[in-house]
Motif scaffolding. Structure first.
Motif, short mmCIF file in Angstrom:
data_model
loop_
_atom_site.label_atom_id
_atom_site.label_comp_id
_atom_site.label_asym_id
_atom_site.label_seq_id
_atom_site.Cartn_x
_atom_site.Cartn_y
_atom_site.Cartn_z
N GLY A 284 0.80 -1.22 0.00
CA GLY A 284 0.00 0.00 0.00
C GLY A 284 0.83 1.26 0.00
N TYR A 285 2.08 1.17 0.46
CA TYR A 285 2.96 2.33 0.47
C TYR A 285 3.66 2.51 -0.88
CZ TYR A 285 7.15 5.08 1.33
OH TYR A 285 8.16 6.01 1.24
N VAL A 286 4.10 1.41 -1.46
CA VAL A 286 4.90 1.48 -2.69
C VAL A 286 4.03 1.68 -3.92
CG1 VAL A 286 6.54 0.23 -4.15
CG2 VAL A 286 6.70 0.04 -1.65
N LEU A 287 2.83 1.07 -3.94
CA LEU A 287 2.04 0.99 -5.17
C LEU A 287 0.83 1.91 -5.17
CD1 LEU A 287 1.95 -2.90 -5.51
CD2 LEU A 287 3.39 -1.32 -6.81
N LEU B 112 9.17 1.17 -12.20
CA LEU B 112 8.65 2.25 -11.35
C LEU B 112 8.70 1.84 -9.89
CD1 LEU B 112 7.15 5.00 -11.14
CD2 LEU B 112 5.01 3.72 -11.32
N SER B 113 8.30 0.59 -9.61
CA SER B 113 8.36 0.08 -8.23
C SER B 113 9.79 -0.02 -7.75
CB SER B 113 7.68 -1.30 -8.17
OG SER B 113 6.35 -1.23 -8.61
N GLY B 114 10.68 -0.48 -8.65
CA GLY B 114 12.09 -0.58 -8.29
C GLY B 114 12.69 0.76 -7.92
N ARG B 115 12.34 1.80 -8.64
CA ARG B 115 12.85 3.14 -8.32
C ARG B 115 12.30 3.65 -7.01
NH1 ARG B 115 12.07 3.65 -13.93
NH2 ARG B 115 10.09 4.77 -13.66
N LYS B 116 11.04 3.34 -6.73
CA LYS B 116 10.46 3.75 -5.44
C LYS B 116 11.19 3.06 -4.29
CE LYS B 116 7.25 5.58 -2.71
NZ LYS B 116 5.80 5.33 -2.84
N LEU B 117 11.52 1.78 -4.47
CA LEU B 117 12.24 1.04 -3.43
C LEU B 117 13.68 1.52 -3.30
CD1 LEU B 117 10.83 -2.51 -4.19
CD2 LEU B 117 10.37 -1.14 -2.15
#
Length: 331
Positions: free
Chosen positions: A125-128, A270-275
């Motif tokens: 819920g935080y990342v996506l 996109l998820s990888g960059r957020k992480l």
């Protein structure tokens, strides 16, 4: 560059230990395999038991033992540390604390904070964005989850623990399922039964569980995507076995060759960059587009399975990306 790979067993290297250790050797790096459960400190200077891999030689394979004579290695003598296995529960708190202290002066491929707080289903819920995740309800209170389930009497659900992996205790709950109540009770610790039997004096018994909307897209195929430094580098599909609803390789799922379309690549990266903003530079993404079902931060499988399918060592690209990313810290 001297890389320390912290693993759970020096006598049995995991898929990533072998694949990534070999790749870094091919790039001329020194590779040490260390025991994550043997972290200690000499006058507050962290060390572990480990083995230095020879600079060249035959490749390692999953299940092989770490080569070389065992000796003590200090973490601050390494330029980069990769935690490839979580410590055992009985020592985990102390190990994580010492590793965090070590990370204040030595670079880690994946940050201690990220491995502690983002290697969990809570983090979706935080990342996506909402459109890329299934609706979920998380609680240690059976009655709250049961009420959610009953309110949507025509819906399929998945029930599972938020911090278990490899398909452990993942249940598919059909509408008005005859076992739904007892499954949710079991996942949340059977607190009512414990109290009635007089076990309440034994302490707090509740456990957390997730009640998650079932995503029909899963039946069309789930994909494991390895993302290194924000770039999708390897992927494969996972075929569900005929006698199970889970596609985990450890539960009988079969890796198959697949292609990724542009939307899947964009979402994974996109998820990888957020992480990466939280120090996570290597992650396995489980996707049934347009949904991401899980992030695997500590030791995600995928590189070895993809090599068996394609014959290509994607681990070299991983090593190249990681070395380039940490070059400024390791020069």
């Amino acid at each position: 560059m001297k890389l320390l790979i912290l693993t759970s067993r020096l006598d049995y290297l995991s898929e990533n230990d072998a694949e990534i250790g070999d790749a870094f050797r091919r790039f001329g790096c020194e590779v040490i395999f260390g025991d994550v459960n043997a972290i200690g400190a000499d006058d507050y200077r962290c060390f572990t038991q480990g083995a230095l891999a020879p600079p060249s030689g035959e490749s390692y394979y999953p299940g092989s033992a770490a080569p070389g004579t065992r000796c003590v290695y200090f973490l601050d003598e390494c330029q980069l540390i990769w935690v490839m296995s979580e410590p055992q529960d009985c020592v985990a708190r102390d190990v994580w604390q010492m590793l965090w202290l070590a990370s204040q002066h030595t670079a880690f491929v994946n940050s201690i904070e990220g491995m502690m707080f983002l290697n969990t289903k809570h983090a979706l819920g935080y990342v996506l964005p909402k459109k890329n995740r299934a609706s979920s309800h998380i609680s240690s209170d059976f009655s709250l989850l049961w009420e959610r389930y009953r309110k949507a009497s025509d819906q399929w659900w998945v029930a599972k623990p938020p911090n278990a992996f490899c398909g452990q205790n993942v249940f598919l709950l059909p509408p008005n399922g005859p076992n739904a109540r007892t499954i949710l009770q079991s996942l949340t610790g059977n607190t009512v039964a414990q109290h009635e039997l007089g076990y309440g004096l034994g302490g707090f018994k509740a456990k957390y569980a997730i009640l998650q909307q079932f995503i029909p897209e899963v039946t069309q195929g789930e994909k494991r995507i390895i993302v290194a430094c924000g770039k999708a580098v390897a992927w494969h599909g996972r075929q569900v076995p005929p006698d199970d609803h889970r596609s985990n390789i450890t539960q009988g799922g079969k890796p198959i060759s697949v292609e990724l379309h542009s939307g899947e690549i964009e979402l994974a990266e996109l998820s990888g960059r957020k992480l990466m903003a939280h120090g996570i530079n290597f992650v396995g993404v489980d996707m049934a587009y347009p949904y991401i079902l899980e992030f695997n931060v500590v030791n995600p499988g995928g590189l070895y399975d993809e090599r068996l399918l394609s014959g290509i060592k994607r681990s070299d690209q991983v090593a190249e990306l990681i070395i380039a990313h940490f070059k400024k810290y390791c020069s």
